[in-house]
Design a protein around this motif. Structure first.
Motif, PDB file in Angstrom:
ATOM      1  N   LYS A 141      -3.007   0.200  -3.844  1.00  0.00           N
ATOM      2  CA  LYS A 141      -2.455  -1.104  -3.476  1.00  0.00           C
ATOM      3  C   LYS A 141      -1.819  -1.654  -4.737  1.00  0.00           C
ATOM      4  O   LYS A 141      -2.512  -2.019  -5.680  1.00  0.00           O
ATOM      5  CB  LYS A 141      -3.565  -2.028  -2.984  1.00  0.00           C
ATOM      6  N   LYS A 162       1.376   5.601  -1.048  1.00  0.00           N
ATOM      7  CA  LYS A 162       0.782   6.893  -1.384  1.00  0.00           C
ATOM      8  C   LYS A 162       1.629   7.533  -2.474  1.00  0.00           C
ATOM      9  O   LYS A 162       2.849   7.519  -2.400  1.00  0.00           O
ATOM     10  CB  LYS A 162       0.748   7.804  -0.158  1.00  0.00           C
ATOM     11  N   THR A 174      -3.807   6.919  -2.621  1.00  0.00           N
ATOM     12  CA  THR A 174      -3.291   5.686  -2.028  1.00  0.00           C
ATOM     13  C   THR A 174      -3.697   4.527  -2.928  1.00  0.00           C
ATOM     14  O   THR A 174      -4.869   4.383  -3.268  1.00  0.00           O
ATOM     15  CB  THR A 174      -3.865   5.478  -0.614  1.00  0.00           C
ATOM     16  N   THR A 233       0.868  -1.176   0.000  1.00  0.00           N
ATOM     17  CA  THR A 233       0.000   0.000   0.000  1.00  0.00           C
ATOM     18  C   THR A 233       0.902   1.221   0.000  1.00  0.00           C
ATOM     19  O   THR A 233       1.709   1.402   0.911  1.00  0.00           O
ATOM     20  CB  THR A 233      -0.916   0.003   1.229  1.00  0.00           C
TER      21      THR A 233
END
Length: 78
Positions: A50, A37, A48, A35
């Motif tokens: 994944k 940013k 954000t 994960t």
């Protein structure tokens, strides 16, 4: 959320554990998801995502804006 990369679409795969006696039982291969940013300068905001490790390498190489544009064209990104 599911274990799916939001850039490449990589997801969990299914295979077998194979013992020394050649017994086979089902197992899962999970993608290497992180994960992270990212800052998008064009929109002046943080997002954000994944993403898989391979997607991180692609983002480092091409830049987040180009990768997001590609992913949207392929129907993957947010």
């Amino acid at each position: 959320m599911a274990r799916v990369c939001q850039i490449t679409g990589k997801r969990t795969r299914v295979g077998n554990n194979v013992s020394h006696a050649n017994n086979k039982t089902k197992r899962k291969f999970y993608p290497n998801l992180q994960t992270k940013k990212f800052f998008i300068p064009e929109e002046n905001k943080w997002i954000t995502l994944k993403v898989s490790a391979s997607a991180l390498r692609t983002i480092t190489k091409k830049g987040i804006s180009a990768v997001l544009k590609e992913a949207k064209a392929n129907g993957m990104a947010v």
